[in-house]
Design a protein around this motif. Structure first.
Motif, short mmCIF file in Angstrom:
data_model
loop_
_atom_site.label_atom_id
_atom_site.label_comp_id
_atom_site.label_asym_id
_atom_site.label_seq_id
_atom_site.Cartn_x
_atom_site.Cartn_y
_atom_site.Cartn_z
N GLY A 25 29.49 -14.74 -39.90
CA GLY A 25 29.85 -13.32 -40.00
C GLY A 25 29.07 -12.46 -39.03
N VAL A 26 27.78 -12.75 -38.89
CA VAL A 26 26.95 -11.99 -37.94
C VAL A 26 27.48 -12.17 -36.53
N LEU A 27 27.77 -13.41 -36.15
CA LEU A 27 28.28 -13.68 -34.80
C LEU A 27 29.62 -12.99 -34.57
N LYS A 28 30.52 -13.10 -35.53
CA LYS A 28 31.83 -12.48 -35.37
C LYS A 28 31.72 -10.97 -35.28
N ASP A 29 30.84 -10.38 -36.08
CA ASP A 29 30.63 -8.93 -36.02
C ASP A 29 30.08 -8.51 -34.65
N LEU A 30 29.14 -9.28 -34.10
CA LEU A 30 28.59 -8.96 -32.79
C LEU A 30 29.65 -9.02 -31.70
N ILE A 31 30.49 -10.04 -31.75
CA ILE A 31 31.55 -10.16 -30.75
C ILE A 31 32.58 -9.05 -30.92
N THR A 32 32.90 -8.71 -32.16
CA THR A 32 33.84 -7.62 -32.43
C THR A 32 33.30 -6.30 -31.87
N ARG A 33 32.02 -6.07 -32.09
CA ARG A 33 31.39 -4.85 -31.57
C ARG A 33 31.39 -4.84 -30.05
N HIS A 34 31.14 -6.01 -29.47
CA HIS A 34 31.15 -6.13 -28.00
C HIS A 34 32.53 -5.78 -27.45
N VAL A 35 33.58 -6.27 -28.11
CA VAL A 35 34.94 -5.96 -27.67
C VAL A 35 35.18 -4.45 -27.75
N VAL A 57 30.31 -23.18 -30.65
CA VAL A 57 29.10 -22.36 -30.54
C VAL A 57 27.93 -23.04 -31.26
N TRP A 58 26.76 -22.99 -30.64
CA TRP A 58 25.54 -23.54 -31.22
C TRP A 58 24.63 -22.41 -31.68
N PHE A 59 23.93 -22.62 -32.76
CA PHE A 59 22.92 -21.70 -33.27
C PHE A 59 21.58 -22.32 -32.87
N VAL A 60 20.87 -21.66 -31.98
CA VAL A 60 19.61 -22.18 -31.44
C VAL A 60 18.49 -21.20 -31.79
N VAL A 61 17.45 -21.71 -32.45
CA VAL A 61 16.34 -20.88 -32.88
C VAL A 61 15.03 -21.61 -32.57
N PRO A 62 14.07 -20.92 -31.97
CA PRO A 62 12.76 -21.55 -31.82
C PRO A 62 12.21 -21.90 -33.21
N LYS A 63 11.65 -23.09 -33.35
CA LYS A 63 11.16 -23.53 -34.65
C LYS A 63 10.14 -22.57 -35.26
N GLU A 64 9.32 -21.96 -34.42
CA GLU A 64 8.30 -21.04 -34.95
C GLU A 64 8.90 -19.75 -35.48
N TYR A 65 10.17 -19.46 -35.13
CA TYR A 65 10.82 -18.24 -35.58
C TYR A 65 11.67 -18.43 -36.83
N VAL A 66 12.01 -19.68 -37.16
CA VAL A 66 12.92 -19.96 -38.28
C VAL A 66 12.48 -19.26 -39.57
N LYS A 67 11.18 -19.24 -39.83
CA LYS A 67 10.69 -18.64 -41.08
C LYS A 67 10.93 -17.14 -41.15
N TYR A 68 11.23 -16.50 -40.02
CA TYR A 68 11.46 -15.06 -39.99
C TYR A 68 12.94 -14.68 -40.09
N LEU A 69 13.82 -15.66 -40.10
CA LEU A 69 15.25 -15.36 -40.18
C LEU A 69 15.56 -14.66 -41.52
N PRO A 70 16.40 -13.64 -41.49
CA PRO A 70 16.71 -12.92 -42.73
C PRO A 70 17.58 -13.73 -43.69
N SER A 71 18.21 -14.78 -43.20
CA SER A 71 19.02 -15.66 -44.04
C SER A 71 18.73 -17.09 -43.60
N PRO A 72 18.44 -18.00 -44.54
CA PRO A 72 18.07 -19.37 -44.16
C PRO A 72 19.22 -20.12 -43.51
N LEU A 73 18.88 -21.12 -42.73
CA LEU A 73 19.88 -21.99 -42.15
C LEU A 73 20.16 -23.12 -43.12
#
Length: 82
Positions: A25-35, A57-73
């Motif tokens: 949903g986050v990705l789709k919203d960002l692309i929609t906004r971009h359009v 599409v791939w979801f790529v996150v630095p391992k040290e940042y994963v703990k800061y994501l607002p929603s878990p993977l």
């Protein structure tokens, strides 16, 4: 060419396909906004062909940042339980 995964450093990055739900949903919203803001025909095509787009599409996150994501993977949550 199917080599994307092999070109990343797995010691520093977490990689997975974009999980359904929150992150899709986050990705789709960002692309929609971009359009809306740029009138990008390419981004509009990505939305029009969403089922094919999301599979590429791939979801790529630095391992040290994963703990800061607002929603878990989901894949990481499953790995923790195993």
């Amino acid at each position: 060419d199917g080599m994307f995964r092999h070109r990343l450093n797995p010691d520093t990055l977490t990689i997975q396909r974009v999980p359904e739900g929150h992150w899709e949903g986050v990705l789709k919203d960002l692309i929609t906004r971009h359009v809306a803001e740029t009138d990008s025909r390419y981004a509009a095509m990505l939305l029009h062909e969403w089922e094919a787009t999301i599979k590429r599409v791939w979801f790529v996150v630095p391992k040290e940042y994963v703990k800061y994501l607002p929603s878990p993977l989901p894949a990481l949550e499953e790995a923790k339980r195993a």
